[in-house]
Scaffold this motif. Structure first.
Motif, PDB file in Angstrom:
ATOM      1  N   TRP A  90       0.822  -1.209   0.000  1.00 58.22           N
ATOM      2  CA  TRP A  90       0.000   0.000   0.000  1.00 58.22           C
ATOM      3  C   TRP A  90       0.854   1.255   0.000  1.00 58.22           C
ATOM      4  CZ3 TRP A  90      -4.435  -0.867  -1.777  1.00 58.22           C
ATOM      5  CH2 TRP A  90      -5.145  -2.007  -1.447  1.00 58.22           C
ATOM      6  N   HIS A  91       1.953   1.256   0.768  1.00 56.30           N
ATOM      7  CA  HIS A  91       2.852   2.417   0.758  1.00 56.30           C
ATOM      8  C   HIS A  91       3.449   2.629  -0.633  1.00 56.30           C
ATOM      9  CE1 HIS A  91       3.542   1.939   5.373  1.00 56.30           C
ATOM     10  NE2 HIS A  91       2.513   2.713   5.105  1.00 56.30           N
ATOM     11  N   THR A  92       3.806   1.524  -1.297  1.00 59.66           N
ATOM     12  CA  THR A  92       4.403   1.622  -2.625  1.00 59.66           C
ATOM     13  C   THR A  92       3.387   2.120  -3.645  1.00 59.66           C
ATOM     14  OG1 THR A  92       5.838  -0.246  -2.063  1.00 59.66           O
ATOM     15  CG2 THR A  92       5.750   0.405  -4.368  1.00 59.66           C
ATOM     16  N   LEU A  93       2.186   1.562  -3.605  1.00 58.89           N
ATOM     17  CA  LEU A  93       1.141   1.984  -4.536  1.00 58.89           C
ATOM     18  C   LEU A  93       0.807   3.460  -4.348  1.00 58.89           C
ATOM     19  CD1 LEU A  93      -0.896   1.221  -6.715  1.00 58.89           C
ATOM     20  CD2 LEU A  93      -2.495   0.581  -4.876  1.00 58.89           C
ATOM     21  N   LYS A  94       0.714   3.896  -3.114  1.00 54.97           N
ATOM     22  CA  LYS A  94       0.416   5.306  -2.843  1.00 54.97           C
ATOM     23  C   LYS A  94       1.535   6.210  -3.341  1.00 54.97           C
ATOM     24  CE  LYS A  94      -0.721   8.539   0.885  1.00 54.97           C
ATOM     25  NZ  LYS A  94      -0.946   8.687   2.354  1.00 54.97           N
ATOM     26  N   ALA A  95       2.784   5.791  -3.105  1.00 55.60           N
ATOM     27  CA  ALA A  95       3.917   6.601  -3.549  1.00 55.60           C
ATOM     28  C   ALA A  95       3.946   6.723  -5.063  1.00 55.60           C
ATOM     29  CB  ALA A  95       5.229   6.003  -3.032  1.00 55.60           C
ATOM     30  N   VAL A  96       3.745   5.614  -5.770  1.00 55.10           N
ATOM     31  CA  VAL A  96       3.814   5.629  -7.233  1.00 55.10           C
ATOM     32  C   VAL A  96       2.664   6.431  -7.830  1.00 55.10           C
ATOM     33  CG1 VAL A  96       3.627   4.173  -9.297  1.00 55.10           C
ATOM     34  CG2 VAL A  96       5.127   3.496  -7.419  1.00 55.10           C
ATOM     35  N   ALA A  97       1.462   6.289  -7.269  1.00 53.62           N
ATOM     36  CA  ALA A  97       0.289   6.960  -7.831  1.00 53.62           C
ATOM     37  C   ALA A  97       0.198   8.435  -7.441  1.00 53.62           C
ATOM     38  CB  ALA A  97      -0.981   6.233  -7.391  1.00 53.62           C
ATOM     39  N   LEU A 119       4.576  -7.329 -10.402  1.00 58.77           N
ATOM     40  CA  LEU A 119       3.244  -7.560  -9.840  1.00 58.77           C
ATOM     41  C   LEU A 119       2.188  -6.879 -10.703  1.00 58.77           C
ATOM     42  CD1 LEU A 119       1.350  -8.589  -7.639  1.00 58.77           C
ATOM     43  CD2 LEU A 119       1.902  -6.543  -6.299  1.00 58.77           C
ATOM     44  N   ALA A 120       2.452  -5.644 -11.120  1.00 54.65           N
ATOM     45  CA  ALA A 120       1.525  -4.935 -12.005  1.00 54.65           C
ATOM     46  C   ALA A 120       1.415  -5.648 -13.349  1.00 54.65           C
ATOM     47  CB  ALA A 120       1.997  -3.495 -12.207  1.00 54.65           C
ATOM     48  N   ASN A 121       2.544  -6.133 -13.845  1.00 55.86           N
ATOM     49  CA  ASN A 121       2.567  -6.880 -15.103  1.00 55.86           C
ATOM     50  C   ASN A 121       1.642  -8.093 -15.022  1.00 55.86           C
ATOM     51  OD1 ASN A 121       3.247  -8.085 -17.511  1.00 55.86           O
ATOM     52  ND2 ASN A 121       5.363  -8.513 -16.983  1.00 55.86           N
ATOM     53  N   PHE A 122       1.745  -8.840 -13.931  1.00 58.27           N
ATOM     54  CA  PHE A 122       0.926 -10.041 -13.737  1.00 58.27           C
ATOM     55  C   PHE A 122      -0.561  -9.688 -13.692  1.00 58.27           C
ATOM     56  CE2 PHE A 122      -1.314 -12.640 -10.541  1.00 58.27           C
ATOM     57  CZ  PHE A 122      -1.317 -13.855 -11.201  1.00 58.27           C
ATOM     58  N   LEU A 177       1.227   0.936 -15.787  1.00 60.87           N
ATOM     59  CA  LEU A 177       0.439  -0.282 -15.632  1.00 60.87           C
ATOM     60  C   LEU A 177      -0.633  -0.125 -14.553  1.00 60.87           C
ATOM     61  CD1 LEU A 177       3.212  -3.007 -15.960  1.00 60.87           C
ATOM     62  CD2 LEU A 177       1.317  -2.619 -17.533  1.00 60.87           C
ATOM     63  N   TRP A 178      -0.232   0.340 -13.367  1.00 61.80           N
ATOM     64  CA  TRP A 178      -1.175   0.444 -12.263  1.00 61.80           C
ATOM     65  C   TRP A 178      -2.226   1.525 -12.490  1.00 61.80           C
ATOM     66  CZ3 TRP A 178      -1.905  -3.073  -8.714  1.00 61.80           C
ATOM     67  CH2 TRP A 178      -0.854  -3.912  -8.331  1.00 61.80           C
ATOM     68  N   VAL A 179      -1.793   2.685 -12.942  1.00 60.14           N
ATOM     69  CA  VAL A 179      -2.695   3.834 -13.010  1.00 60.14           C
ATOM     70  C   VAL A 179      -3.307   4.008 -14.397  1.00 60.14           C
ATOM     71  CG1 VAL A 179      -2.907   6.331 -12.645  1.00 60.14           C
ATOM     72  CG2 VAL A 179      -1.386   4.985 -11.183  1.00 60.14           C
ATOM     73  N   CYS A 180      -2.443   4.029 -15.436  1.00 58.54           N
ATOM     74  CA  CYS A 180      -2.934   4.343 -16.782  1.00 58.54           C
ATOM     75  C   CYS A 180      -3.694   3.202 -17.439  1.00 58.54           C
ATOM     76  CB  CYS A 180      -1.773   4.760 -17.683  1.00 58.54           C
ATOM     77  SG  CYS A 180      -0.939   6.266 -17.145  1.00 58.54           S
ATOM     78  N   LEU A 231     -10.286   0.274 -15.615  1.00 64.52           N
ATOM     79  CA  LEU A 231     -11.430  -0.166 -14.827  1.00 64.52           C
ATOM     80  C   LEU A 231     -12.443   0.960 -14.635  1.00 64.52           C
ATOM     81  CD1 LEU A 231      -9.618  -2.349 -12.128  1.00 64.52           C
ATOM     82  CD2 LEU A 231     -11.060  -3.144 -14.015  1.00 64.52           C
ATOM     83  N   ALA A 232     -11.956   2.207 -14.492  1.00 67.22           N
ATOM     84  CA  ALA A 232     -12.859   3.346 -14.342  1.00 67.22           C
ATOM     85  C   ALA A 232     -13.694   3.543 -15.611  1.00 67.22           C
ATOM     86  CB  ALA A 232     -12.057   4.606 -14.030  1.00 67.22           C
ATOM     87  N   PHE A 233     -13.047   3.449 -16.774  1.00 66.21           N
ATOM     88  CA  PHE A 233     -13.779   3.588 -18.031  1.00 66.21           C
ATOM     89  C   PHE A 233     -14.756   2.434 -18.218  1.00 66.21           C
ATOM     90  CE2 PHE A 233     -11.078   7.030 -19.287  1.00 66.21           C
ATOM     91  CZ  PHE A 233     -11.731   7.660 -20.341  1.00 66.21           C
ATOM     92  N   ALA A 234     -14.323   1.221 -17.885  1.00 66.67           N
ATOM     93  CA  ALA A 234     -15.203   0.058 -18.026  1.00 66.67           C
ATOM     94  C   ALA A 234     -16.419   0.185 -17.119  1.00 66.67           C
ATOM     95  CB  ALA A 234     -14.427  -1.213 -17.700  1.00 66.67           C
ATOM     96  N   ALA A 235     -16.211   0.667 -15.882  1.00 68.77           N
ATOM     97  CA  ALA A 235     -17.337   0.859 -14.965  1.00 68.77           C
ATOM     98  C   ALA A 235     -18.290   1.933 -15.479  1.00 68.77           C
ATOM     99  CB  ALA A 235     -16.808   1.239 -13.580  1.00 68.77           C
ATOM    100  N   LEU A 236     -17.737   3.004 -16.058  1.00 68.83           N
ATOM    101  CA  LEU A 236     -18.580   4.063 -16.618  1.00 68.83           C
ATOM    102  C   LEU A 236     -19.415   3.532 -17.782  1.00 68.83           C
ATOM    103  CD1 LEU A 236     -19.416   7.040 -16.815  1.00 68.83           C
ATOM    104  CD2 LEU A 236     -17.410   7.433 -18.260  1.00 68.83           C
ATOM    105  N   VAL A 237     -18.788   2.756 -18.656  1.00 66.02           N
ATOM    106  CA  VAL A 237     -19.510   2.180 -19.798  1.00 66.02           C
ATOM    107  C   VAL A 237     -20.630   1.264 -19.315  1.00 66.02           C
ATOM    108  CG1 VAL A 237     -19.295   0.576 -21.735  1.00 66.02           C
ATOM    109  CG2 VAL A 237     -17.594   2.380 -21.421  1.00 66.02           C
TER     110      VAL A 237
END
Length: 268
Positions: free
Chosen positions: A40-47, A74-77, A176-179, A185-191
């Protein structure tokens, strides 16, 4: 030992609680849900603070975050489990019609179909399976291709070339994580929401609608990395971010060409 950790290797001294059922259940939950503070610390830092992970890693502050390489893989997977955007998974049709090398690729495919007597539909089905497997293995190639423009644009900003490779791993992890994962997933949920309300919205997944958010995220990440990791001024970070767009296009196009070559060679 002085305290709970070895001063030579960092190994933690075992305590009675480390052998309890509660400890093992907690480890099991962490393994299946990624509920781990480092993740979580890593994801927050990167994003939120792009460049922080690379700076911490190169400065030796490594206990709080995952290693950039591990975070990238991990993001690749996860990306290849459900690729919403076809940024790194390209169809045979796209290789043959939508890329700078498409004329050459189409000739190679058509020559093979003629000589082997295989139909395009059959070959495309085989290509799809093989390409999906190869794409996972070859994506790290983009990282090293990205490290080249990073090294040129930020030359002299860091003492070791490994710093530019580290920044490339973090930048690719951001993509990978954000873009792709989060934005996809945000676009898919909107659609799905709009279509549930009776409004056709599948066209929102097309490049004309996604290019704006993707460019904004690119500038956010690369300007932040330029400022936070390479120590650039605002003007310096901005012009390098603009120039790096061409480096990203070069890296992804090179990856797609390599993916086509490897998959085509494998099938022929």
């Amino acid at each position: 030992l002085h305290g709970r950790f070895c001063s030579a290797c960092g190994e933690k001294s075992l305590m009675p609680d480390d052998h309890s059922i509660r400890h093992y259940l907690g480890s099991l939950v962490n393994a299946f849900t990624f509920v781990d503070s480092k993740f979580w610390h890593t994801l927050k830092a990167v994003a939120v603070r792009p460049g922080e992970l690379s700076a911490a890693y190169m400065d030796g502050r490594r206990t709080r975050y995952m290693r950039p390489v591990a975070f990238f893989f991990l993001a690749n997977f996860l990306y290849f489990l459900a690729p919403v955007f076809e940024t790194f998974t390209l169809t045979l049709y796209a290789h043959m019609n939508l890329m700078p090398y498409s004329d050459w690729a189409a000739v190679q495919v058509n020559d093979h179909l003629t000589s082997s007597g295989t139909s395009l539909d059959v070959f495309e089905a085989r290509y799809r399976t093989a390409s999906s497997n190869n794409a996972k293995l070859l994506l790290v190639f983009v990282v090293f291709m990205l490290s080249l423009p990073l090294g040129l644009l930020y030359i002299g900003k860091r003492s070791y070339f490994s710093a530019y490779v580290t920044a490339a791993f973090e930048l690719m992890a951001f993509y990978l994580w954000v873009c792709t994962l989060a934005l996809g997933l945000a676009f898919a949920a909107l659609v799905m929401a709009l279509e549930h309300l009776g409004t056709p919205a599948s066209h929102l997944m097309e490049d004309a609608y996604t290019i704006g958010p993707l460019l904004a995220l690119h500038f956010w990440a690369t300007i932040s990395i330029g400022r936070r990791f390479f120590g650039c001024s605002w003007p310096g970070a901005i012009w390098r971010s603009l120039a790096l767009m061409f480096g990203v296009i070069f890296a992804i196009t090179s990856y797609r060409l390599l993916l086509f070559l490897v998959t085509f060679w494998q099938l022929t």
